[in-house]
Design an enzyme around this catalytic site. Structure first.
Site, PDB file in Angstrom:
ATOM      1  N   ASP A  24      -9.959  -2.922  -5.536  1.00  0.00           N
ATOM      2  CA  ASP A  24      -9.033  -2.020  -4.835  1.00  0.00           C
ATOM      3  C   ASP A  24      -9.003  -0.703  -5.607  1.00  0.00           C
ATOM      4  OD1 ASP A  24      -6.909  -0.709  -3.685  1.00  0.00           O
ATOM      5  OD2 ASP A  24      -5.402  -2.224  -4.155  1.00  0.00           O
ATOM      6  N   SER A  43       0.824  -1.209   0.000  1.00  0.00           N
ATOM      7  CA  SER A  43       0.000   0.000   0.000  1.00  0.00           C
ATOM      8  C   SER A  43       0.865   1.270   0.000  1.00  0.00           C
ATOM      9  CB  SER A  43      -0.950  -0.078   1.197  1.00  0.00           C
ATOM     10  OG  SER A  43      -1.947   0.867   1.099  1.00  0.00           O
ATOM     11  N   HIS A  86      -8.033  -4.736  -1.239  1.00  0.00           N
ATOM     12  CA  HIS A  86      -6.926  -3.949  -0.687  1.00  0.00           C
ATOM     13  C   HIS A  86      -6.759  -4.231   0.811  1.00  0.00           C
ATOM     14  CE1 HIS A  86      -4.034  -0.680  -0.784  1.00  0.00           C
ATOM     15  NE2 HIS A  86      -4.412  -0.449   0.460  1.00  0.00           N
TER      16      HIS A  86
END
Ligand SMILES: *[C@@H]1O[C@H](CO)[C@@H](O)[C@H](O)[C@H]1NC(C)=O
Ligand SMILES: *[C@@H]1O[C@H](CO)[C@@H](O)[C@H](O)[C@H]1NC(C)=O
Ligand SMILES: *[C@@H]1O[C@H](CO)[C@@H](O)[C@H](O)[C@H]1NC(C)=O
Length: 401
Positions: free
Chosen positions: A341, A189, A371
């Site tokens: 995501d 991320s 995600h």
């Protein structure tokens, strides 16, 4: 007491409401995902309300919850684990105990959390780094850069740079028995954004060039130039990471000005002089046909926000907005993207942009991916998806590092 009871009641009602919001169809363990998604949505709404009524800042409230899950550096039968500092930045080292004649590979791992939250101490990431050390027989360095908003951009980025440069010294590599030709920088991320941005800097620095063999980016966020890609539109409400929360955290990375996230929600945040960057993040050019679907590309609107943020032109913030000559020197790359995501298209486009300039890229796409799933690898919130993502990442390291 009344206040606590009120909060609790409110939370229960919200949770019940969110549990029935639809999630994508092909998701594994749908009820678990629903429950976790409801818990995340409830938490972020409660955090937003607490902030609105002036009781607690959103990021402070979330940080309290995240910290409940932090681990101590505990060695196990295979790996010696210790907390120390590299260049004054906290790091957690995972050193395999197995005897070995030759030097080991190494992985520098940067955690996610929107530049605002998180740590290598987070249980699932501690497990991930431990398993990586054991399975790949690698020295793993978890990095805790200082975080925004207390330490805004570029502090977190510079902290990672300091750690990487410190670790790359011959003396330090020798101390930990690391093979200087087998070092990878990884992150998930926002940690993926930091890893990608730092890899660009290191590979374009004559003193450090080619000292990274690989970069591994797990559902990375790679740009803030265009935040209305098909993946932003399709996954606006998550699961797990909503567009609103992602934008809020990304803005906190460099400002508390509330006008910026508002402009970003409308995708009208970029300043004059940024037109050339839109070419580099143009999903209409770089996104595979399959993901464009019926989405219509709209030309950028710039110069609407006053005061403007020239920081948004910085490729350390948006590695996808680096030009081809900055990408050309990048090392062997692993990118994992998840279908569900908002950040999916950043990853997909980076795959193509890197391949276009001749960088070798391995790409895993999780058709049922969400995600942040890596953060759900430990009881009580355990998702098989998290384990599958972990396995793909570690397998790639085993084969390529
Ligand atoms: C130690 O390594 C062995 C072999 O890879 C594995 O089966 C075992 O679960 C590991 N122990 C821990 C605590 O991870
Ligand atoms: C983006 O790409 C499309 C089609 O490839 C093109 O029509 C459009 O002008 C491009 N926009 C920018 C800002 O590069
Ligand atoms: C690419 O970007 C770098 C850094 O911003 C700049 O120095 C260089 O001139 C750019 N190259 C091209 C071809 O635009």
């Amino acid at each position: 007491m009344g206040y606590k009871a009120l909060c609790f009641g409110l939370t229960c009602i919200l949770c019940a409401f969110y549990i029935f919001t639809p999630i994508p169809e092909n998701i594994e363990e749908p009820w678990k995902v629903r429950i976790m998604d409801a818990a995340i949505k409830t938490t972020s709404l409660v955090a937003t309300i607490l902030e609105k009524i002036g009781l607690k800042r959103l990021e402070d409230f979330l940080a309290i919850l995240v910290k409940l899950d932090y681990t101590q550096p505990i060695s196990d039968e295979n790996v010696t684990v210790m907390d120390t500092t590299f260049s004054d930045i906290p790091v957690r080292l995972y050193l395999p105990k197995r005897k070995r004649e030759s030097q080991r590979p190494a992985v520098i791992f940067i955690h996610g959390g929107g530049f605002v939250l998180g740590s290598y101490k987070h249980t699932p990431l501690d497990l991930l780094n431990r398993w990586t050390a054991n399975k790949v027989d690698a020295v793993v360095v978890g990095v805790d850069p200082r975080l925004a908003p207390e330490y805004p951009f570029p502090v977190p980025y510079e902290d990672v740079v300091s750690v990487v440069k410190y670790f790359l010294h011959d003396k330090i590599l020798a101390k930990y028995g690391v093979d200087p030709n087998r070092i990878c920088i990884s992150g998930d991320s926002s940690g993926g954004a930091l890893a990608a941005g730092v890899a660009q800097l290191i590979q374009n620095d004559p003193e450090f060039k080619n000292k990274l063999k690989a970069q591994a980016l797990i559902y990375p966020g790679l740009q803030l130039v265009d935040v209305s890609m098909p993946s932003h539109r399709e996954n606006e409400h998550g699961p797990f990471l909503s567009r609103k929360l992602a934008i809020k955290l990304a803005c906190l990375y460099f400002t508390r000005d509330k006008a910026l996230p508002q402009a970003m929600m409308k995708n009208q945040h970029m300043p004059y002089g940024s037109m050339h960057l839109f070419k580099l993040v143009n999903w209409s050019t770089f996104l595979p046909e399959k993901y464009k679907k019926n989405h219509v590309y709209t030309e950028p609107i710039i110069g609407k926000l006053n005061p403007s943020y020239s920081i948004l032109l910085d490729s350390r913030l948006s590695p996808l907005a680096a030009n081809d000559s900055q990408l050309r020197n990048l090392p062997l790359t692993y990118i994992l993207t998840c279908k569900h995501d908002i950040l999916r298209d950043d990853g997909l486009m980076y795959v193509l942009r890197l391949q276009n300039v001749g960088v070798k890229v391995s790409h895993d796409h999780m058709e049922d991916g969400i995600h942040g799933a890596l953060s759900f690898m430990a009881a009580p919130v355990y998702l098989k998806l998290g384990i599958r993502i972990k396995d793909k990442y570690i397998n790639w390291l085993e084969e390529n590092l």
